[in-house]
Design an enzyme around this catalytic site. Sequence first.
Site, short mmCIF file in Angstrom:
data_model
loop_
_atom_site.label_atom_id
_atom_site.label_comp_id
_atom_site.label_asym_id
_atom_site.label_seq_id
_atom_site.Cartn_x
_atom_site.Cartn_y
_atom_site.Cartn_z
N CYS A 2 42.25 -71.57 -47.28
CA CYS A 2 41.18 -71.93 -48.21
C CYS A 2 39.82 -71.53 -47.64
CB CYS A 2 41.17 -73.44 -48.44
SG CYS A 2 42.72 -74.06 -49.04
N ARG A 27 40.02 -64.31 -46.84
CA ARG A 27 40.86 -65.34 -46.21
C ARG A 27 42.18 -65.51 -46.94
NH1 ARG A 27 37.67 -68.84 -42.96
NH2 ARG A 27 39.03 -70.61 -43.38
N TRP A 74 44.15 -71.66 -51.07
CA TRP A 74 45.44 -71.08 -50.65
C TRP A 74 46.40 -72.24 -50.70
CZ3 TRP A 74 48.97 -71.52 -46.57
CH2 TRP A 74 49.83 -70.43 -46.38
N ASN A 100 39.69 -77.87 -46.97
CA ASN A 100 40.58 -76.89 -46.34
C ASN A 100 41.34 -77.66 -45.29
OD1 ASN A 100 41.87 -74.69 -45.29
ND2 ASN A 100 40.08 -73.93 -44.14
N GLY A 101 42.66 -77.68 -45.40
CA GLY A 101 43.48 -78.41 -44.42
C GLY A 101 44.62 -79.10 -45.12
N GLU A 486 54.63 -54.31 -34.01
CA GLU A 486 53.35 -54.32 -34.73
C GLU A 486 53.39 -53.37 -35.92
OE1 GLU A 486 50.99 -56.17 -34.87
OE2 GLU A 486 49.36 -55.04 -35.82
N LYS A 490 52.78 -54.50 -39.82
CA LYS A 490 51.77 -53.86 -40.69
C LYS A 490 52.41 -53.42 -42.00
CE LYS A 490 48.63 -54.94 -39.28
NZ LYS A 490 48.88 -55.86 -38.20
N GLU A 493 53.59 -56.52 -44.18
CA GLU A 493 52.61 -57.49 -44.70
C GLU A 493 51.69 -56.90 -45.76
OE1 GLU A 493 49.68 -59.21 -42.10
OE2 GLU A 493 49.60 -57.43 -40.85
N HIS A 509 73.53 -52.60 -30.40
CA HIS A 509 74.09 -53.97 -30.40
C HIS A 509 74.05 -54.57 -31.79
CE1 HIS A 509 74.25 -53.74 -26.06
NE2 HIS A 509 73.05 -53.19 -26.11
N LYS A 608 43.91 -64.62 -43.97
CA LYS A 608 43.39 -63.93 -42.79
C LYS A 608 43.47 -64.83 -41.56
CE LYS A 608 41.51 -60.90 -40.20
NZ LYS A 608 42.37 -59.79 -39.72
C1 AGP Z 1 48.30 -59.65 -38.58
O1 AGP Z 1 48.06 -58.45 -39.28
C2 AGP Z 1 48.29 -60.85 -39.47
N1 AGP Z 1 47.12 -60.96 -40.25
C3 AGP Z 1 48.63 -62.13 -38.71
O2 AGP Z 1 49.90 -61.97 -38.13
C4 AGP Z 1 47.64 -62.54 -37.59
O3 AGP Z 1 47.71 -61.64 -36.52
C5 AGP Z 1 48.04 -63.94 -37.11
O4 AGP Z 1 47.91 -64.84 -38.19
C6 AGP Z 1 47.19 -64.44 -35.93
O5 AGP Z 1 45.86 -64.52 -36.32
P1 AGP Z 1 44.75 -64.73 -35.17
O6 AGP Z 1 44.77 -63.52 -34.28
O7 AGP Z 1 43.46 -64.88 -35.91
O8 AGP Z 1 45.13 -65.98 -34.40
#
Ligand code: AGP
Length: 613
Positions: A2, A27, A74, A100-101, A486, A490, A493, A509, A608
């Site tokens: 949020c 966000r 969110w 937010n929370g 990684e 990418k 997501e 395996h 985010k």
């Molecule tokens: C990565 O592309 C994602 N947005 C997500 O995995 C992110 O890396 C993760 O939520 C950790 O966020 P932070 O580095 O702000 O703690």
Amino acid sequence: MCGIVAKVSSENVLPFLIEGLKRLEYRGYDSAGVAVLQNGKIVVTKQKGKVNELEKLLDENPIGGNVGIGHTRWATHGKPDNINAHPHMCNDQSLALVHNGIIENYQALKDILIEKGYTFLGQTDTEVLVNFIDFIKKSEKLNTLEAVKLALKEAVGAYAIVLFDKDIPDSLIAARKSSPMVLGIGIDALYIASDVTPIVKYTNKIIYLNDEEVVVANKNAEYSISNLKNQAITPIIQEIEVKIEALEKGGYDHFMLKEIFQQPSTITDSMRGRINTDENWVHLNGVEDNLSRFLKAKRIIIVGCGTSWHSGLIGEYMIEDLARIPVEVEYASEFRYRNPIISEKDIVIAISQSGETADTVAALELAKEKGAFLYGVVNVVGSSIARLVHSGSYIHAGPEIGVASTKAFTSQIVILLLIALRLGKAKGTIDERKYIELISALESVPSKVQTILENIDQIKYIASEIKDHNNAIYLGRGISFPVALEGALKLKEISYIHAEGYPAAEMKHGPIALIDEDMPVFVIATNERAYEKIISNVQEVKARKGKVIAIVPFGEKIISKIADHCIFIPEIEDEISPLLSVIPLQLLSYYVSVMRGCDVDQPRNLAKSVTVE
Ligand code: AGP
């Protein structure tokens, strides 16, 4: 997560609320809303959908006032819809609140309120909280501030809230616990938001609220801060350096693309003042100030989530290889709950772009309780993790707006390599020649990244070749294995293609059963140490008709002849190769996402900064 914006001044605050919500879109959210005090009455406009749709609704039904709050939601409790969108009012519409929370005991509070005759329109914990504050205010005959404090003492969980009371027309009340909140001090206005991005255009004077602090802000730009125990708080006013341009796309179609292309300069910024290839030194203040503690450490534990966990794995390879200190890398969400063994001899490094990830914050708090030394590798200045750790290094990547982390990842790796180099040098576990070689190689990275960014046609072509697939596998060995993870993250997501990263040798395996002509297999083959082995892994995939896309150094002669497609990148030492090999994977996932018509900067279901568990 949020997003919250709020303003109190002597002018109409609505324009700021809408602009601020747009700044917070990165966000991640599913609905948006605003509330203002208009002619003594709280007016709320909110709905499921994007901020620009809310803006159209407001254009048709304008509202205005000199105190107001806004929210991008969110969803945690209750599906995304017009009822569950924030702001929420209490039953008699005297209070409006955004949150937010997560209020974990909201059901118990709701049951009490229902018994007292309160009714609820939606399913959110937030609607419970605003009515709980109203109930306490009326039943205990308290003023609004006192009622807020008493209610928050009863609430269990994380909150960042802003509310206003129609009977206190020129004031906002805000509070936080385990969810970020900042106060911006303007000349004739006060601003409150989840982070600085909606505020920097108007002021660089920022107060980062701490847990259980409550601020009252009025239209004359006067404010007071106290805690839930009614102790007055003298805040620290910080002058931040975020420039508004950093929050704009700068001509790029998406923030993610801009941030990928910023990496030559952000990698340079992460090294600035921290390496010197003439005098051959590496210097991180946080490490220097605590060098003996690092050298005596029995173990380094790295905690993080998502991409930050991946950079942690690369840090493990670097630190163990160069400094010979045992390292273990933990998902913060697992670490915090598995009753880990932590002692004061441990150093816990938290990696976090946002510095607000709830699981990483909680993992650090656990480590702090057990006496460990906490070190942060963080991007956002003044964030919760930056203020929680004993020491740390900012990565200086600048605001990262795209949900998919790119420039933060490479800058995190730079910091971890500098830590490995400094500790290796101090321990004598790395010889002078290697030390000088790696520092010099590190300095060459920005120009080599630029070379990759200037040759993207092949990457775009490969993206067009895989965009219609539903699965992909990423393989790497050694320090390239976390890069494979990684790359897979990418792709999944932002393009919603299922992708998995694997150690290349692990294919035999089990996962090799997945290989057929419909399976694109990305092989990161840039590290010399495992080169012979990775050739065999490529051949094993090809023997099963897998479509191999290889990332190889310029001039590579074997794999580039076997693979279906190749992306050539500049040669560099193994220890530094992730800084280059990840770039094509970032670009590839970006172009696939665009070709699939996905929302690159705000991918579905994602936020985010994951500030709730
Ligand atoms: C990565 O592309 C994602 N947005 C997500 O995995 C992110 O890396 C993760 O939520 C950790 O966020 P932070 O580095 O702000 O703690």
